[in-house]
Write an enzyme that holds these catalytic residues in place. Structure first.
Site, PDB file in Angstrom:
ATOM      1  N   ALA A  16     -15.394 -14.585  25.546  1.00 25.59           N
ATOM      2  CA  ALA A  16     -15.208 -14.821  24.798  1.00 25.59           C
ATOM      3  C   ALA A  16     -16.959 -15.115  23.417  1.00 25.59           C
ATOM      4  O   ALA A  16     -16.585 -15.403  21.699  1.00 25.59           O
ATOM      5  CB  ALA A  16     -13.981 -15.925  24.215  1.00 25.59           C
ATOM      6  N   SER A 147      -9.904  -0.609  30.231  1.00 29.11           N
ATOM      7  CA  SER A 147     -10.312  -0.245  28.742  1.00 29.11           C
ATOM      8  C   SER A 147     -10.098   1.589  29.506  1.00 29.11           C
ATOM      9  O   SER A 147      -8.839   2.009  30.570  1.00 29.11           O
ATOM     10  CB  SER A 147     -11.576   0.729  29.055  1.00 29.11           C
ATOM     11  N   TYR A 160     -18.284   2.632  36.327  1.00 30.62           N
ATOM     12  CA  TYR A 160     -16.786   1.678  35.052  1.00 30.62           C
ATOM     13  C   TYR A 160     -15.876   1.784  35.112  1.00 30.62           C
ATOM     14  O   TYR A 160     -14.764   1.096  34.954  1.00 30.62           O
ATOM     15  CB  TYR A 160     -17.312   1.550  34.323  1.00 30.62           C
TER      16      TYR A 160
HETATM   17  N1  LIG Z   1     -15.130  -2.142  22.578  1.00 29.15           N
HETATM   18  C1  LIG Z   1     -14.713  -1.594  23.276  1.00 29.15           C
HETATM   19  O1  LIG Z   1     -14.800  -0.293  22.790  1.00 29.15           O
HETATM   20  C2  LIG Z   1     -14.999  -1.258  25.069  1.00 29.15           C
HETATM   21  C3  LIG Z   1     -13.629  -0.684  24.842  1.00 29.15           C
HETATM   22  C4  LIG Z   1     -12.967   0.032  26.598  1.00 29.15           C
HETATM   23  C5  LIG Z   1     -13.553  -1.152  26.777  1.00 29.15           C
HETATM   24  N2  LIG Z   1     -13.393  -2.469  26.281  1.00 29.15           N
HETATM   25  C6  LIG Z   1     -13.395  -3.367  27.107  1.00 29.15           C
HETATM   26  O2  LIG Z   1     -12.806  -4.701  26.131  1.00 29.15           O
HETATM   27  C7  LIG Z   1     -14.519  -5.621  26.479  1.00 29.15           C
HETATM   28  C8  LIG Z   1     -14.344  -6.358  25.542  1.00 29.15           C
HETATM   29  O3  LIG Z   1     -15.845  -5.502  24.996  1.00 29.15           O
HETATM   30  P1  LIG Z   1     -16.873  -5.901  24.008  1.00 29.15           P
HETATM   31  O4  LIG Z   1     -17.052  -4.848  23.342  1.00 29.15           O
HETATM   32  O5  LIG Z   1     -15.944  -6.952  23.197  1.00 29.15           O
HETATM   33  O6  LIG Z   1     -17.891  -6.480  24.577  1.00 29.15           O
HETATM   34  P2  LIG Z   1     -19.020  -7.195  24.057  1.00 29.15           P
HETATM   35  O7  LIG Z   1     -20.913  -6.517  25.236  1.00 29.15           O
HETATM   36  O8  LIG Z   1     -19.297  -7.216  22.542  1.00 29.15           O
HETATM   37  O9  LIG Z   1     -19.073  -8.727  24.584  1.00 29.15           O
HETATM   38  C9  LIG Z   1     -18.926  -9.209  25.360  1.00 29.15           C
HETATM   39  C10 LIG Z   1     -19.216 -10.369  26.100  1.00 29.15           C
HETATM   40  O10 LIG Z   1     -18.871 -10.920  27.388  1.00 29.15           O
HETATM   41  C11 LIG Z   1     -19.843 -11.523  27.432  1.00 29.15           C
HETATM   42  N3  LIG Z   1     -19.961 -11.889  28.887  1.00 29.15           N
HETATM   43  C12 LIG Z   1     -20.718 -10.414  29.637  1.00 29.15           C
HETATM   44  N4  LIG Z   1     -20.959 -10.666  31.233  1.00 29.15           N
HETATM   45  C13 LIG Z   1     -20.247 -11.724  30.850  1.00 29.15           C
HETATM   46  C14 LIG Z   1     -19.977 -12.283  32.196  1.00 29.15           C
HETATM   47  N5  LIG Z   1     -20.227 -12.052  33.694  1.00 29.15           N
HETATM   48  N6  LIG Z   1     -19.365 -13.565  32.794  1.00 29.15           N
HETATM   49  C15 LIG Z   1     -18.920 -14.494  31.263  1.00 29.15           C
HETATM   50  N7  LIG Z   1     -18.910 -13.352  29.718  1.00 29.15           N
HETATM   51  C16 LIG Z   1     -19.591 -11.955  29.828  1.00 29.15           C
HETATM   52  C17 LIG Z   1     -20.663 -11.508  26.936  1.00 29.15           C
HETATM   53  O11 LIG Z   1     -22.095 -12.059  26.771  1.00 29.15           O
HETATM   54  C18 LIG Z   1     -20.317 -10.417  25.328  1.00 29.15           C
HETATM   55  O12 LIG Z   1     -20.402 -12.366  24.674  1.00 29.15           O
HETATM   56  C19 LIG Z   1     -14.579  -5.522  28.276  1.00 29.15           C
HETATM   57  O13 LIG Z   1     -13.594  -6.159  29.141  1.00 29.15           O
HETATM   58  C20 LIG Z   1     -14.503  -4.082  27.456  1.00 29.15           C
HETATM   59  O14 LIG Z   1     -14.971  -4.040  28.570  1.00 29.15           O
HETATM   60  C21 LIG Z   1     -14.504  -2.498  25.168  1.00 29.15           C
END
Ligand SMILES: NC(=O)c1ccc[n+]([C@@H]2O[C@H](COP(=O)([O-])OP(=O)(O)OC[C@H]3O[C@@H](n4cnc5c(N)ncnc54)[C@H](O)[C@@H]3O)[C@@H](O)[C@H]2O)c1
Length: 256
Positions: A16, A147, A160
């Site tokens: 978060a 996703s 993934y």
């Molecule tokens: N943004 C997109 O387009 C997209 C699309 C499909 C799915 N998602 C999914 O949505 C979720 C959020 O994506 P986002 O784009 O906000 O990601 P992001 O990379 O911008 O942010 C993710 C956050 O999670 C933290 N994090 C990563 N690994 C971690 C761990 N092992 N333990 C605790 N914290 C951890 C990171 O430090 C970061 O602050 C993820 O599960 C991602 O796979 C995102």
């Protein structure tokens, strides 16, 4: 009465510190929940707690890696029982900037671990930590951010996609297991959403044009689009909804 009101509830949100998870934490706190803000990057988690508190909400930073079960168990004990768990932490691999479209058959097995560890084991670990108190209490909502890659598959993101699909399968199964205890489990499946991690793709005009042509609503998602669905699933507005996966995706792919 506001059916989305979460006053008196506590919510733990993983990953978060930025992006989608940050917005989910802000949203749940704005609707009255006490929020545990988890991130592997403690400074990010602390900054989000600062934002929530500045807006008059209640939050605590819990730095920790969701792939480390022992660490998450300790964090869970210090947070106390959560009414809402949002497994949002995820990644596109250890280094998203290396996502240059290499096909699966050119990848090395040691590249896969980062996907499976966070996107599947992270969900299992935190669910294992927080579900017992929900079951004992006889209420709770588990929400896993997956996703559309996990629903429809994504070229060159096979592992993934598989990890996210695994999280969705786990969600359906655990929904059956905890339903008798009035605990619900659902997924939100998202497509391209603007966050610090995806900006490198979405801000590239050529890539953006190509990608947007696949969306019925011709814009990328915003973290608030996802946070609205998570709020609904966290709240008493959805007490008869469990075991489902809800796409939030501008019509990238439909559900049957
Ligand atoms: N943004 C997109 O387009 C997209 C699309 C499909 C799915 N998602 C999914 O949505 C979720 C959020 O994506 P986002 O784009 O906000 O990601 P992001 O990379 O911008 O942010 C993710 C956050 O999670 C933290 N994090 C990563 N690994 C971690 C761990 N092992 N333990 C605790 N914290 C951890 C990171 O430090 C970061 O602050 C993820 O599960 C991602 O796979 C995102």
């Amino acid at each position: 009465m506001n059916i989305l009101d979460l006053t008196g509830k506590s919510a733990f949100v993983t990953g978060a510190g930025q992006g989608v998870g940050r917005q989910i934490a802000l949203h749940l706190a704005a609707h009255g929940a006490r929020v545990g803000v988890n991130d592997v990057d403690g400074a990010r988690a602390g900054a989000v707690v600062g934002e929530i508190e500045a807006a008059g909400g209640k939050a605590e930073a819990h730095a920790g890696d969701v792939t480390d079960f022992a660490a998450m168990r300790t964090i869970g004990a210090s947070f106390g029982g959560a009414d809402i768990l949002v497994n949002n932490a995820g990644n596109f691999g250890s280094d998203p900037s290396k996502l240059t479209g290499r096909p699966f058959w050119e990848q090395e097995p040691d590249e896969w671990r980062a996907w499976v560890d966070v996107n599947l084991y992270g969900v299992l670990n935190c669910s294992r930590v927080f579900l017992p108190a929900m079951v004992a209490k006889g209420s709770g909502s588990l929400i896993n951010v997956i996703s559309d890659a996990g629903r429809v598959g994504e070229r060159n993101l096979e592992v993934y996609s598989g990890a996210k699909a695994g999280a969705a399968g786990f969600t359906r199964a655990i929904a059956r297991s905890v339903g008798k205890a009035n605990v619900r489990a659902n997924c939100v499946a998202i497509s391209s959403t603007r966050t610090p991690t995806t900006a490198m793709f979405l801000d590239n005009p050529d890539m953006a044009k190509k990608m947007l042509s696949q969306y019925v609503i011709r814009r990328f998602g915003e973290p608030s689009d996802v946070a609205n669905m998570v709020l609904f699933l966290a709240s008493d507005a959805s007490t008869w909804i469990t075991g489902q996966t809800y796409p939030v995706n501008g019509g990238f792919a439909f559900s049957s």
